[in-house]
Design an enzyme around this catalytic site. Structure first.
Site, PDB file in Angstrom:
ATOM      1  N   GLY A  31      55.585  -0.217 -30.169  1.00 37.26           N
ATOM      2  CA  GLY A  31      56.623  -0.589 -31.143  1.00 37.26           C
ATOM      3  C   GLY A  31      57.091  -2.020 -31.013  1.00 37.26           C
ATOM      4  CG  HIS A  37      52.140  -4.595 -32.504  1.00 35.20           C
ATOM      5  ND1 HIS A  37      53.321  -5.237 -32.233  1.00 35.20           N
ATOM      6  CD2 HIS A  37      51.741  -4.051 -31.338  1.00 35.20           C
ATOM      7  CE1 HIS A  37      53.630  -5.095 -30.953  1.00 35.20           C
ATOM      8  NE2 HIS A  37      52.682  -4.383 -30.388  1.00 35.20           N
TER       9      HIS A  37
END
Ligand code: AMP
Length: 280
Positions: A31, A37
């Site tokens: 996260g 990402h």
């Protein structure tokens, strides 16, 4: 995007995807999503029909005195970013039991000697924890492919090796490192850096690039490692390691066609940074 937080619901959705003959890709993360990402999600999107991203801050890969408690958790922002990319499923286990209820079955899954060098040496047990969570996610999901970043080169190497052994049909895709304009590799931990450190941090990558040129000119590994360490220290970095290896994480031999890599980890204040440069 479907958001799931229990193993049971997740498994049910996976069964439906499998039944429908979807090509499933998995992007595991902790996260606090940044463009690094998101680049993995985009690669997954191009190579599959359904993309699953996972967000799980895995306690097993943090040492006792590390930043598990303070690790940045930004679920709402992460969800908006994934929605924008049309990620199909987000699995964000609400407790560690959703992932690790059969943890005893995994006690023999260890990263071994190549998990005890470099980052594994400064973070004992770290890669055992990484392999355990990734193994569980692979087992639950049975993806066709999974995408990981080259920034965490040692992690990627160990995951590839584990996947080859236990999930031989699974394709692991290596994704290039996404950087700021001035060369700093994006990382969730960069949010720990204050203004002054954010100015210094990009010098890390510049010193590594210069180190590779230095090795090519000098042909002397030890001298170059010392040269890089001195440069890093001069620029306020505390050196954890600087290492030239082959991309199989073996001892480097110069003047061979082997692919080679310079790997380094430093601390800037309290923040650990890692980076690498591949070359031949
Ligand atoms: P993390 O959330 O730090 O566990 O990272 C999840 C995945 O994102 C891993 O495969 C990382 O290697 C990858 N990743 C992290 N930073 C970057 C970056 N700057 N560029 C590309 N991939 C990255």
């Amino acid at each position: 995007m479907i958001i799931l937080d229990t193993k049971k619901d997740y498994k049910n959705h996976i069964d439906i995807l499998k039944f429908n003959g979807e090509i499933i890709s998995l992007v595991p993360t902790m996260g606090n999503l940044h463009d690094g990402h998101l680049s993995l999600v985009k690669i997954a999107k191009k190579n599959s029909s359904k993309v699953i991203t996972t967000i799980f801050v895995n306690p097993l890969q943090f040492g006792k005195n590390e930043d598990f408690a303070s690790y940045p958790r930004t679920m709402n922002q992460d969800i908006s970013k994934l929605k924008q990319l049309n990620c199909d499923i987000l699995f964000a286990p609400k407790t560690k039991n959703e992932v690790f209820n059969n943890i005893d079955n995994l006690k023999n899954l260890e990263a071994g000697p190549k998990g005890n060098i470099l980052c594994g040496k400064i973070r004992p047990g770290h890669f055992d924890g990484v392999l355990k969570v990734i193994y569980m996610l692979f087992q639950l999901t049975q993806p066709d492919l999974s995408v990981f970043g080259l920034k965490d080169f040692q992690q990627l190497y160990l995951i590839k090796r584990m996947a080859k052994m236990y999930f031989p049909k699974l394709k692991i895709i290596s994704a290039p490192t996404i950087r700021t304009k001035n060369g700093l590799a994006l990382s969730s931990r960069n949010s720990y850096l204050d203004k002054k450190s954010m100015k210094i941090a990009p010098v890390f990558y510049k010193i590594l690039l210069d180190g590779v040129i230095n090795l090519k000119n000098s042909n002397d590994v030890e001298k170059t490692v010392n040269y890089i360490k001195t440069n890093l220290e001069k620029n306020s970095f505390l050196v954890n390691y600087v290492s030239f290896l082959t991309t199989k994480l073996e001892k480097i031999k110069l003047n061979t066609p082997d692919k080679k890599i310079l790997l380094s980890s430093v601390k800037l204040g309290q923040t650990r940074l890692i980076d690498n440069v591949e070359f031949s």
